[in-house]
Design an enzyme around this catalytic site. Structure first.
Site, PDB file in Angstrom:
ATOM      1  N   CYS A 191       0.843  -0.974   0.347  1.00 54.85           N
ATOM      2  CA  CYS A 191      -0.050  -0.053  -0.121  1.00 54.85           C
ATOM      3  C   CYS A 191       1.248   1.437   0.510  1.00 54.85           C
ATOM      4  O   CYS A 191       0.410   2.347   0.076  1.00 54.85           O
ATOM      5  CB  CYS A 191      -1.064   0.133   0.813  1.00 54.85           C
ATOM      6  SG  CYS A 191      -2.153  -1.064   1.196  1.00 54.85           S
ATOM      7  N   HIS A 215      -2.397   7.007   4.103  1.00 55.99           N
ATOM      8  CA  HIS A 215      -2.819   5.704   3.542  1.00 55.99           C
ATOM      9  C   HIS A 215      -4.695   5.785   3.753  1.00 55.99           C
ATOM     10  O   HIS A 215      -4.775   5.685   4.518  1.00 55.99           O
ATOM     11  CB  HIS A 215      -2.126   4.676   3.129  1.00 55.99           C
ATOM     12  CG  HIS A 215      -2.845   2.950   3.269  1.00 55.99           C
ATOM     13  ND1 HIS A 215      -3.513   2.774   1.992  1.00 55.99           N
ATOM     14  CD2 HIS A 215      -2.295   1.843   3.473  1.00 55.99           C
ATOM     15  CE1 HIS A 215      -3.724   1.902   1.203  1.00 55.99           C
ATOM     16  NE2 HIS A 215      -3.559   1.830   2.927  1.00 55.99           N
ATOM     17  N   ASN A 223     -10.377   0.370   1.370  1.00 56.07           N
ATOM     18  CA  ASN A 223      -8.870   0.249   1.342  1.00 56.07           C
ATOM     19  C   ASN A 223      -8.453  -0.632   0.010  1.00 56.07           C
ATOM     20  O   ASN A 223      -8.217  -1.485  -0.679  1.00 56.07           O
ATOM     21  CB  ASN A 223      -7.884  -0.439   2.179  1.00 56.07           C
ATOM     22  CG  ASN A 223      -6.555  -0.675   2.307  1.00 56.07           C
ATOM     23  OD1 ASN A 223      -5.903  -0.276   0.844  1.00 56.07           O
ATOM     24  ND2 ASN A 223      -5.704  -1.174   2.662  1.00 56.07           N
TER      25      ASN A 223
END
Ligand code: COA
Length: 356
Positions: A122, A269, A300
């Protein structure tokens, strides 16, 4: 003897345009809980997620990446033929061979440019942004297109309580190029391979499949390749995040030469709204500083989460092009990458005329 030629580019670089693609299909927590032993309340309270978007119909990583890329180029006002390189930040592109970058370049009419993938969990967009900025600074390309794309819904086990409610699909892209004022600080990046297994996959393909075994698995129904999915020890990652990320954020500020007071927008993030609230508080950012919360309805989206979150804030007016933002990506690896940036113009604008 003649010396080997070297070149340098532009030291001041910035994100000149942003584009996004969000899948059409919105998937609620209630729908997730049709097969997952969980509840809307638990998911929202623990993660801040209410909905996520998953691909459907003709949507896939390739179509999403190309559309986000086209939008970013159009929004940058840079003629497409001036894009000198493409970086694709992704973890869920369906093949390792071939990698996705060249395919996306071809799809958007830029066949032939250097194009490659960056896999850094990520944190991938943060890594890609650092590489893109340094590519322009080194003169290896004048304009670099950075695309983050994920179809996490495809690499997820719908009954796994630690991951099934978290992930979403989407793509976000930015054009990085020369700028009068510098708009991208040096990257602060790092990794922790000692804890690599905290986010992984259920099957390690090369180890699992020796040649003899592989021959038994050629039926797509039983081929373990088809059943690979992401695994995560959520609380281990949470603890790692609590220790590592505050240090990373301080380091990003120090490296950028700015102080917490100079930050106007916080775009972490989108892994967990609780982690993000904690980071904001620890950093001492004032309550009124807008923080990305795209996770609530996008989930996400791994390497696509930061450009999607920036785009959402710019498109809705929560943030304005030209503002100073702190970005931090983190996740599998374990790894992280952050920078202080000037936000690109809001989608549909090619200058900072929205700064008011
Ligand atoms: N639904 C309902 N209950 C669940 C559940 C689910 N999906 N998953 C776990 N539980 C239960 C557990 O069984 C446990 O119950 P117990 O207390 O009775 O034993 C309790 O909830 C707590 O479990 P835990 O695993 O400690 O949950 P958590 O509070 O750590 O939250 C995450 C889970 C995934 C939301 C959280 O750990 C997280 O966000 N981690 C970081 C993820 C991240 O940043 N990843 C990086 C990018 S990919």
């Amino acid at each position: 003897m003649a010396g080997i030629a070297a070149k340098t580019g532009h030291q001041n670089v910035a994100m000149l345009g942003i584009g996004a693609y969000r899948p059409r299909r919105l998937v609620s927590n209630d729908e997730i809980c049709d097969v997952l032993d969980s509840s809307d309340e638990w998911i929202y309270e623990r993660s801040g997620i209410r909905n996520r978007r998953w691909i459907s119909g003709d949507e896939n990583a390739r179509t999403m990446a190309a559309e986000a890329a086209r939008r970013a180029i159009a929004n940058s006002g840079i003629p497409p033929e001036k894009i000198g390189a493409l970086i694709l930040a992704t973890n869920s592109w369906k093949t390792k061979i071939p990698h996705g970058g060249p395919i996306v370049a071809y799809d958007i009419g830029l066949n032939g440019i250097p194009a490659y993938d960056v896999a850094a969990g990520c944190g991938g967009f943060g890594y890609g942004l650092g590489i893109a900025a340094d590519t322009v600074r080194a003169g290896s390309a004048e304009y670099v297109l950075l695309v983050g794309v994920e179809t996490m819904s495809v690499v997820m086990e719908p009954t796994d309580r630690s991951t099934a409610f978290i992930f979403g699909d989407g793509a976000g892209a930015v054009v990085v190029g020369p700028s009068e004022e510098n708009g991208i600080s040096p990257t602060v990046w790092g990794s922790d391979g000692e804890n690599a297994e905290a986010i992984g996959q259920n099957l390690d393909i090369p180890e699992y499949m020796d040649r003899a075994e592989r021959m038994q698995h050629l039926d797509p129904e039983t081929d373990p390749v088809g059943r690979m999915y992401v695994t995560m020890e959520g609380s281990k990652v949470f603890r790692w995040a609590a220790i590592t990320l505050p240090k990373a954020l301080s380091s990003v500020l120090e490296t950028s030469g700015l102080a917490a007071d100079d930050i106007e927008v916080f775009v972490p993030h989108q892994a967990n709204a609780r982690i993000n609230e904690l980071m904001k508080k620890n950093l001492g950012l004032a309550d009124e500083i807008p923080m990305a919360n795209d996770i609530e309805n996008t989930g996400n989206t791994s390497a696509a989460s930061i450009p999607l979150a920036m785009e959402e804030m710019l498109a809705t007016g929560k943030a304005k092009g030209g503002q100073t933002a702190l970005l931090l990506g983190f996740g599998a690896g374990l790894s992280y990458a952050g920078a202080v940036v000037t936000l690109p113009p809001a989608p549909g604008r090619t200058s900072f005329d929205d700064l008011g």
